[in-house]
Write an enzyme that holds these catalytic residues in place. Structure first.
Site, short mmCIF file in Angstrom:
data_model
loop_
_atom_site.label_atom_id
_atom_site.label_comp_id
_atom_site.label_asym_id
_atom_site.label_seq_id
_atom_site.Cartn_x
_atom_site.Cartn_y
_atom_site.Cartn_z
CB CYS A 168 -15.79 -0.75 29.94
SG CYS A 168 -16.89 -2.01 28.26
CB CYS A 171 -19.91 -2.04 29.34
SG CYS A 171 -18.43 -2.87 30.03
CG ASP A 172 -21.48 1.60 31.50
OD1 ASP A 172 -21.73 0.13 31.36
OD2 ASP A 172 -20.61 1.54 32.36
#
Length: 352
Positions: A168, A171-172
């Site tokens: 992701c 997300c990261d």
């Protein structure tokens, strides 16, 4: 409910050794399955499921939430979470899900550690059969089973997942400011992830096993024009290099499928972007689906094609796939379930 307190006789049970001595780890009480009724049953325990449970409980619907095999969903394998509102400091995914579970329980949700193996939607109340043998009859069901990122199935993924290997970018990606990253894949997901990562990384290498991409043409044009992105064709990632104390990715081993040549690339992070698989096994052939396999809901709603069955989170969301959007959809599903039940209760009362 009455339960037996007698052990199975050793001579008649294969879980005991030939000499008749019970094997301690298999010596347990026989339990009879139960059939229970609930106004609302929520299947799944990610942000969508727990949020639905919180709202349903506060509406006095006395919801039952069945957690499934992976309690907490994908966030339980996410380390640093920095994009969930309300927290000034970086938090841990497992901790966030633990707090959601506690909140859901605090407001009155009955949380069950079990797995639903069959959902009968042919009539209401819906019938849910679980691995434990328990059966739930539900006036309304909220499906919040989520989706799973597709992985390559290689050892390095488990070794460095959450420590340099991710599925992701949204997300990261923030954690790779000024660093070099690699994206594996050739479809829309991979190209979109690569383009997104250019907002942070100093360089993005896209590795694809073929000599052309499957992504939409407009996305390919953006990819090829971007100065930060390099595409490595006809290649696969055989291994990811790094240390374990602390866990840290330092490079990747590539193999060209046409020449067999093996090379190493210095990277700080690897993103596996080969798509997601929604967990729709329970409703296959029972509700209307999107062409890509996600559950279809009515516009601006969580209602499925089956009245009384609602879908929230990544099992229906094939666009955003974020914890915060899943939570929002869980709220929607609970509110819609409450209205659905109230309307049907009114019709029943009028008929009587």
């Amino acid at each position: 409910m009455a339960r037996s307190n007698a052990y199975i006789a050793p001579a008649k049970c294969p879980l005991f050794d030939p000499g008749g001595s019970p094997v301690p780890r298999f010596a347990r009480l026989l339990e009879m399955s139960q059939t229970l009724h609930a106004k609302v049953v929520i299947i799944g325990s990610g942000p969508a499921g727990y949020t639905a449970a919180i709202y349903a409980a506060r509406a006095m619907l006395e919801p039952v939430l069945i957690q499934g095999y992976q309690a907490g969903g994908q966030l339980t394998i996410t380390t640093d979470v920095e994009n969930y509102p309300g927290f000034a400091d970086v938090i841990q995914g497992p901790w966030l899900m633990e707090q959601m579970q506690k909140q859901a329980a605090h407001v009155g949700t009955r949380i069950v550690t079990d797995h639903v193996n069959n959902l009968d939607t042919s009539a209401r109340p819906f019938r849910l059969s679980c691995d434990s043998g328990d059966v739930y009859l539900a006036d309304a069901v909220i499906l919040a089973t989520g989706a799973q990122a597709r992985w390559l199935g290689l050892p390095f993924e488990e070794k460095f997942k959450g420590y340099g290997v991710s599925a992701c970018a949204t997300c990261d990606g923030f954690f790779y400011r000024g660093k070099e990253v690699m994206v594996i894949g050739g479809g829309n997901t991979a190209v979109e992830e690569a383009l997104f990562l250019t907002n942070f990384a100093s360089k993005v290498t896209l590795v694809h096993r073929r000599d052309s991409l499957r992504a939409e043409r407009i996305l390919q044009d953006r990819l090829f024009k971007h100065p930060k992105i390099e595409v490595v064709w006809d290649s696969v990632v055989d291994d990811v290099l790094g240390s374990t104390d602390p866990h840290k990715v330092t490079g990747a081993v590539l193999r060209n499928l046409k020449t067999g040549a093996v090379s190493e690339r210095k990277v700080d992070g690897v993103f596996v972007a080969i798509g997601h698989s929604p967990s729709t096994e329970l409703v296959q052939g029972k509700v209307e689906m999107k062409p890509n396999g996600y559950v279809k809901t009515a516009p601006f709603s969580t209602a499925t094609s089956v009245p009384g069955l609602f879908a929230a989170g990544d099992v229906t969301d094939d666009i955003y796939r974020q914890a915060v959007t899943a939570a929002g959809m869980g709220c929607m599903a609970a509110l819609e379930a409450e209205r659905f039940l109230a309307a049907h209760e009114g019709l029943r009362a009028a008929a009587e």
